[in-house]
Design a protein around this motif. Structure first.
Motif, mmCIF file in Angstrom:
data_model
loop_
_atom_site.group_PDB
_atom_site.id
_atom_site.type_symbol
_atom_site.label_atom_id
_atom_site.label_comp_id
_atom_site.label_asym_id
_atom_site.label_seq_id
_atom_site.Cartn_x
_atom_site.Cartn_y
_atom_site.Cartn_z
ATOM 1 N N ASN A 17 -3.364 29.826 -4.815
ATOM 2 C CA ASN A 17 -4.620 29.979 -5.538
ATOM 3 C C ASN A 17 -4.322 30.059 -7.025
ATOM 4 O O ASN A 17 -3.639 30.983 -7.489
ATOM 5 N N MET A 18 -4.842 29.084 -7.772
ATOM 6 C CA MET A 18 -4.486 28.936 -9.171
ATOM 7 C C MET A 18 -5.735 28.677 -9.997
ATOM 8 O O MET A 18 -6.709 28.114 -9.502
ATOM 9 N N GLN A 39 -0.627 14.245 -13.945
ATOM 10 C CA GLN A 39 0.314 15.011 -13.140
ATOM 11 C C GLN A 39 -0.271 15.298 -11.761
ATOM 12 O O GLN A 39 0.437 15.252 -10.751
ATOM 13 N N ASP A 40 -1.570 15.606 -11.702
ATOM 14 C CA ASP A 40 -2.209 15.854 -10.406
ATOM 15 C C ASP A 40 -2.124 14.624 -9.503
ATOM 16 O O ASP A 40 -1.896 14.732 -8.294
ATOM 17 N N LYS A 73 -5.781 20.670 -3.744
ATOM 18 C CA LYS A 73 -6.626 20.345 -2.605
ATOM 19 C C LYS A 73 -8.108 20.431 -2.962
ATOM 20 O O LYS A 73 -8.828 19.452 -2.894
ATOM 21 N N LEU A 74 -8.581 21.597 -3.322
ATOM 22 C CA LEU A 74 -10.019 21.723 -3.608
ATOM 23 C C LEU A 74 -10.282 22.897 -4.526
ATOM 24 O O LEU A 74 -9.497 23.837 -4.605
ATOM 25 N N VAL A 81 -8.514 27.096 -7.978
ATOM 26 C CA VAL A 81 -8.238 25.824 -7.319
ATOM 27 C C VAL A 81 -7.182 26.062 -6.248
ATOM 28 O O VAL A 81 -6.177 26.746 -6.497
ATOM 29 N N LYS A 82 -7.403 25.512 -5.095
ATOM 30 C CA LYS A 82 -6.481 25.693 -3.972
ATOM 31 C C LYS A 82 -5.445 24.568 -3.970
ATOM 32 O O LYS A 82 -5.779 23.391 -4.079
ATOM 33 N N TYR A 83 -4.183 24.949 -3.849
ATOM 34 C CA TYR A 83 -3.067 24.016 -3.719
ATOM 35 C C TYR A 83 -2.341 24.318 -2.417
ATOM 36 O O TYR A 83 -2.392 25.448 -1.915
#
Length: 840
Positions: A17-18, A39-40, A73-74, A81-83
């Protein structure tokens, strides 16, 4: 690093979680944003490396880390933002004890937490709560340890080097100017309060050292002044270690504390009748109208971007650029309460400053100041005067024996500053003593006020005693004397009970904790929530509240000598061992030790709401700390041999509070019992003490006749001219209004008190929600649940007490119930709620 053995690997997923680009000064826009988007797309930006708790059994080196990239991810509703990242972990890797993080974006990111699913040790959540710098600006990877706590001697072999290196980074080398992204904690004196390069009127002495002892603040390393090399410049944002800055809503609250200075800047340009800085109120009724009129703001201004949430909270004009103050609860219930002597006495026990009232233990009352300089030491409040005031029912010596006389004593603290403060235009000062009698109903009745001026400028000492009086002249003199004493109490409350004894003394605890205790240390884990946002709050205070020309100096009686008085109070009055609630009560004569009584204390005044509620909360805190400490330190030798813990306590005493390092009252740290007392005291100060003196400020002082912050003119009986005396006799109300703060001062103070009393929506209350590190240990989790239950019981006890008509210091017509130590609250100005930390 040693090579990993092969075999059947387990698949592990990490959920990260970022938060990126949270706005304001934390945002980096332009080309960096575009690079982040690229980068994403590449998907190899945010690198995680799993670190084993074990060394390789053959080479005895640290095992090779296991790497994985986190892919976006979302976006979640809370703005994070979820990674996700995937790993394959060999069977002999051992437990994951830490994670390396490398940020491949071109801007910093705020990492909230990482959750690992599928590990052999079970699913784990690593609480991070920190900014991660871009690898393009700092190549060093960040390390985060799992939530499991270890004292130094029990640190797993695979984590020892990392634990030691992290502390070295956080300590820094004490050199150079700190930069915005640094995570370095170090000490300095308060040499940034003044601004001598801007004006000689803004020069202030350095606080900290033999001349003006003071706790230490966080070092910034800014350049020194040209005019005064002992002082630092105040350029730009005040440095904070990066981990002390939160992107949450609270951060806006921190900046909101500049509201008072913003108001002072814009009010003169507003057509609201303020023609000069000393413009006062024409009638008592016009004070009340302050809560009805609209203070129109210019359409342009930094306040609108700085204070959007606070402004909406205060404004009642549905989007219009106007501010209207909410009526304080005391005024809603009884707008005449400020007239009553009974309320004056009651608020010393159940108001915003319950820390000053003391038992009279000796008679006659004497000053400890040099009589050659300040005049006769013996008070003019005589036994005959006191006995007359209580109707001759009891002799003074018998009243002292029965513990029925109490005092607010600001004589010796303020008298040395009287002559200097009187040189400031638009203010005055006295040394003061106020005596109270404990009635059979358990309430305090004020008996006498003594105001004193030392010999000065060839004039002899002046002092006079005022008493309650039915005759009109005596009545108005008594009202004026009360206004002076309340201004003294307001200044002492803000400077000593509030700023010094909570905000100021806690900052060295925070610095030492980060410098000497590894983040996996159980004491670090225990204290961390009690330190959140405090250094940021203190930095804002240095910028706009306690600084030269700031809100405190411009609106409180000591003026530019406010912080010097604060230093004297630290030197003469502050003791760590007296900061624990039971010891504080005993030191003031408000309680005596009694093993047969609840909490082991017998209160001198049975109905003392602050002490009654506070002792239950103190016991709950101490029991929670006891359960926690005994879990990690079952034997005294473990405390004595914990090198991080011993270094932490030594640094607090000898560096953070260096000017008091040789005092004999510092507790030793040799046993779990010692540690429990120290930790309970620190937690009490950061949570309950602060809540008791902070969150009732708007309730009790928002309508300022109840607690004026400044007295602008002297008493009409002090060396009066015929003209002055005749004016008082003809229109005493006008003299009272001239004594009160000006309209500009009142408006600034009302705004500041509203901000200080405000609970943000993201407030974290003591014992309400468990920390992740505590919840991962079943024994600590059980202890916390017991703590939580006790706090909920306290809420019900407080409700029952406030409903009891026998308790006249918290129940009665028009009386605001005493709820300042209720642990939980909703957002806003509620007059209750005990946050974990000093975040206001």
């Amino acid at each position: 690093m040693a090579r990993l053995s092969q075999g059947t690997k387990i698949k592990v997923k990490a959920i990260v979680n970022m938060q990126r680009n949270v706005g304001g000064v934390l945002t980096s826009l332009g080309i960096d944003q575009g690079l982040n988007g690229i980068q994403d797309l590449l998907g190899e930006t945010f690198l995680l490396e799993l670190i084993s708790v074990d060394l390789d059994s053959e080479s005895e080196l640290e095992k090779q880390t296991i790497k994985g990239y986190a892919r976006r991810k979302l976006k979640q509703p809370n703005g994070y933002v979820k990674y996700e990242a995937d790993f394959e972990v060999p069977p002999d890797f051992g437990e994951v004890g830490a994670i390396f993080v490398e940020n491949g974006y071109h801007t910093e990111v705020f990492l909230q937490d990482i959750v690992f699913n599928g590990l052999r040790q079970g699913n784990i959540r690593v609480a991070c709560g920190s900014w991660i710098h871009s690898k393009y600006k700092n190549k060093r990877k960040r390390v985060f340890f799992t939530n499991k706590a270890y004292i130094p001697s029990q640190t797993p072999s695979g984590l020892r080097r990392l634990r030691e290196e992290e502390l070295i980074i956080l300590r820094g080398n004490g050199l150079g100017e700190r930069q915005a992204g640094d995570r370095i904690y170090d000490y300095d004196v308060y040499n940034d309060i003044g601004d001598p390069d801007k004006s000689s009127e803004l020069a202030r002495p350095v606080l900290g050292g033999k001349k003006l002892p003071y706790p230490r603040r966080c070092r910034t390393g800014r350049p020194r002044r040209e005019i005064d090399p002992s002082s630092e410049t105040r350029k730009g944002d005040f440095y904070l270690p990066r981990d002390e800055i939160s992107p949450e809503v609270k951060q806006i609250k921190f900046y909101a504390k500049t509201l008072a200075s913003v108001i002072q800047a814009v009010l003169p340009s507003i057509g609201n009748g303020i023609t000069s800085a000393d413009h006062g109120f024409e009638h008592l009724a016009t004070i009340e109208s302050l809560f009805d009129e609209k203070l129109e703001f210019p359409p342009q201004g930094s306040w609108k971007t700085l204070l959007p949430q606070l402004f909406k909270a205060i404004s009642m004009d549905n989007g219009a650029d106007a501010l209207r103050f909410e009526m304080p609860e005391t005024m809603k219930r009884d707008k005449f309460c400020w007239f009553r002597d009974g309320e004056f006495g009651r608020q010393t026990l159940a108001g915003v400053n319950p820390y000053s009232i003391k038992l009279v233990m000796e008679w006659p009352i004497k000053s400890k100041l040099d009589p050659e300089i300040y005049g006769p030491p013996e008070s003019m409040i005589t036994a005959e005067l006191i006995e007359a005031q209580i109707g001759g029912l009891i002799k003074v010596h018998e009243a002292i024996k029965q513990r029925k006389l109490f005092i607010l004593d600001y004589h010796d603290l303020l008298l040395p500053f009287v002559s200097k403060v009187r040189e400031i235009e638009g203010t005055t000062l006295y040394g003061s003593r106020t005596l109270f009698f404990l009635t059979p109903e358990g309430t305090l009745r004020p008996l006498a006020i003594e105001l004193a001026r030392p010999p000065t400028d060839g004039n002899p000492q002046w002092r006079q005693v005022f008493t309650p009086c039915d005759h009109s002249t005596g009545f108005w003199l008594w009202m004026l004397a009360k206004a002076h004493v309340l201004a003294h109490d307001s200044g002492y409350h803000q400077l000593v009970s509030h700023w010094l004894r909570t905000h100021c003394v806690v900052e060295p605890y925070i610095i030492a904790t980060n410098r000497q205790l590894g983040v996996m240390h159980p004491v670090f884990r225990l204290l961390r929530p009690h330190f959140r946002n405090t250094m940021a709050t203190n930095a804002v205070a240095r910028q706009s509240l306690i600084n030269a020309g700031g809100t405190i100096e411009s609106s409180f009686s000591p003026g530019k000598y406010s912080m010097e008085i604060c230093s004297v109070a630290y030197d003469k009055l502050w003791r760590f061992d007296h900061e624990a609630l039971p010891n504080d009560l005993i030191s003031r004569g408000m309680a005596v030790e009694d093993p047969t009584a609840p909490h082991g204390l017998k209160l001198t005044i049975e109905d003392y709401p602050f002490a009654n509620d506070g002792l239950i909360l103190w016991d709950a805190i101490k029991q929670w700390v006891s359960d926690y400490v005994h879990h990690y330190y079952p034997d005294p030798s473990v405390v004595a041999c914990d090198e991080e813990l011993q270094a932490w306590w030594a640094e607090i005493r000898t560096v953070g509070h260096a000017d008091k390092k040789d005092e004999p009252w510092w507790p030793e740290l040799k046993t779990p019992h010692n540690l429990i007392d120290i930790l309970a005291t620190i937690i009490w100060v950061a949570s309950a003490h602060h809540a008791a003196v902070n969150f009732g400020q708007y309730t009790y002082a928002g309508y300022f006749p109840s607690r004026p912050t400044i007295a602008r003119i002297k008493m009409p009986t002090e060396d009066p001219t015929d003209e002055d005396w005749n004016r008082f006799v003809e229109k005493p109300e006008a003299v009272l209004l001239e004594t009160y703060p000006s309209k500009l001062q009142a408006t600034a103070i009302i705004a500041a008190l509203y901000v200080l009393s405000y609970h943000s929506p993201s407030e974290e209350y003591i014992g309400e929600h468990i920390e992740a590190a505590w919840g991962d240990d079943p024994i600590i989790k059980t202890a916390f649940e017991k703590f939580n239950r006790r706090l909920k019981e306290l809420e019900e006890i407080i409700n029952e007490r406030n409903a009891n008509p026998e308790l006249k210091n918290r129940n009665g017509a028009g009386i605001v119930p005493y709820e300042l130590l209720k642990p939980f609250s909703k957002p806003g100005v509620t007059g209750k709620g005990v946050p974990y930390s000093i975040s206001n």
